[in-house]
Design a protein around this motif. Structure first.
Motif, short mmCIF file in Angstrom:
data_model
loop_
_atom_site.label_atom_id
_atom_site.label_comp_id
_atom_site.label_asym_id
_atom_site.label_seq_id
_atom_site.Cartn_x
_atom_site.Cartn_y
_atom_site.Cartn_z
N ASN A 176 0.86 -1.06 -0.11
CA ASN A 176 -0.01 0.15 -0.09
C ASN A 176 0.90 1.34 -0.07
N THR A 178 0.70 5.36 -0.09
CA THR A 178 -0.19 6.45 0.28
C THR A 178 0.28 7.86 -0.26
N THR A 221 -4.80 5.78 -1.18
CA THR A 221 -4.12 4.66 -1.01
C THR A 221 -4.17 3.96 -2.27
N LEU A 223 -2.67 0.45 -4.13
CA LEU A 223 -2.53 -1.07 -3.95
C LEU A 223 -1.72 -1.31 -5.05
#
Length: 414
Positions: A176, A178, A221, A223
């Motif tokens: 992840n 951010t 966020t 992925l």
């Protein structure tokens, strides 16, 4: 645009509700009592505000004052530097409980609630500049002698680019990423766009997976499943506040390892040089290789240098299995190759036999070709050949011309 208006309205509403609820929670607030009287207090939520240059900052706060100070006559916002709060940047005159804003800064600074009996001191500062990064105090002047400059103060922090958080990346393992940006103004909610530029200079836009809105931050966020091609790639996020955009980018470091290989020819002629190269692409780099020959490293220790192995004047005893071993992140990698050593006499004998077989094959093919050509030539001559027959008697000389048609029938002309 409609989506932005909804977010803006919901954000303002949530902030105002939060301010009302926060007024009664002193254990989690930054509160101070002035002059020893418990009725003087102020709460900032949050006590630090991150703002983007050119946009605005929302100071969310509530305050209380004693009954004896009512009605409030003046309110001020004061800039604090080096521990001293002296410079007025906003001053408002209260008349019949309604705020009459004064001074030039009121075009840039505005309180959200003009009715001070509601104990709401929330204020918007517009057109934030770099020099606005300071602490600010709120001052109330009530009926004499009741007045106070509240402490603690609220701090405005200037941020001109988003903040990115990238965890350690490993090939094939989801991670992840951010990107957080200030959310100082409810009227201009940000939009975040992710992108990545690989080593081939190809730029790809990426879709984020989760977007969270806090009191003062907008967090997106992403992925990501890293690959070896993403190592040293550039990933970035662009945050747009209407016409205003701020950006941040980082270089990715992806931990990866590819298959270890031994490069070299598996067949070497006796007396020649054997060259082998042990290679693997990885990040971080793998350890130096360890070479083994037929299970031991002692016999070839003097022939190795880093990833290379070189043996000059190869002999029959150098034939066998060569193994290269490396360590990557506590993982053992290895590869092997079998080396065959061929004697020169055997090579020469193979060459001689090959030449003889080739010569005989050549003669045989030539004979067949010659026979075929000869047969064809005779056939063509037998079909097209013209015969002349001379017949002579005592009275007449007769000339006979004999031809054959394509079917082989005889045709005679006199």
């Amino acid at each position: 645009m409609f989506k932005m208006q909804i977010i803006s309205s919901c954000t303002i509403l949530s902030m105002l509700i939060f301010n009302i609820l926060s007024a009664g929670i002193s254990s989690r607030s930054s509160v101070i009592q002035g002059h020893g009287k418990e009725d003087w207090s102020i709460t900032f939520n949050p006590p630090e505000i991150t703002a983007v240059p050119g946009l605005c900052a929302l100071i969310s706060c509530t305050f209380t004052y004693p009954e004896a100070a009512k009605p409030i006559d003046n309110v001020q916002w004061i800039e604090c530097k080096n521990g001293q709060c002296k410079t007025d940047i906003f001053k408002g005159k209260v008349s019949t409980q309604q705020l009459e804003e004064k001074e030039t800064e009121t075009e840039r600074i505005k309180m959200l609630e003009s009715d001070l009996t509601k104990n709401n001191c929330s204020t918007i500062m517009k057109d934030i500049k770099a020099e606005d990064e300071n602490k600010y105090a709120f001052r109330v002047e009530g009926q004499k002698p009741h007045k106070i400059t509240y402490k603690p103060t609220v701090k405005i922090i200037i941020q001109d680019e988003p903040k990115m958080d990238i965890p350690p990346l490993r090939e094939g393992v989801e991670a992840n990423l951010t990107c957080s940006a200030p959310f100082p103004c409810p009227e201009t909610p940000p939009e975040i766009t992710w992108w990545i530029k690989t080593r081939g200079e190809h730029i790809t836009n990426l879709e984020d997976d989760i977007t969270l809105i806090t009191r003062n931050l907008y967090i997106s966020t992403l992925l990501l499943t890293p690959t070896s091609k993403m190592h040293n790639a550039t990933v970035g996020c662009d945050v747009s506040y209407g016409d205003k955009t701020i950006s941040a980018s980082r270089t990715l470091e992806v931990m990866y390892v590819q298959t270890l290989q031994i490069l070299g020819d598996g067949t070497v002629m006796e007396g020649d040089t054997l060259r082998l190269n042990c290679t693997v692409e990885s990040h971080p780099p793998s350890s130096d290789p360890v070479w083994r020959f037929n299970g031991t490293a002692d016999k070839i220790r003097n022939y190795t240098s880093a990833e290379n192995l070189m043996i000059t004047n190869v002999r029959k005893e150098h034939a066998g299995i060569y193994v290269c071993e490396m360590t990557y992140m506590r993982e053992t990698l290895n590869a092997s190759i079998t080396i065959n050593v061929i004697r020169k006499e055997a090579i020469q004998m193979q060459v001689d036999i090959g030449m003889i077989i080739g010569f005989l094959c050549g003669i045989s093919v030539s004979a067949v070709i010659f026979s075929v050509v000869l047969c064809c030539h005779e056939s063509w001559q037998s079909r097209d050949k013209m015969h002349e027959v001379m017949a002579t008697d005592t009275d007449t000389e007769v000339i006979l011309e004999v031809f054959y048609d394509q079917q082989g029938h005889q045709i005679v002309y006199y």
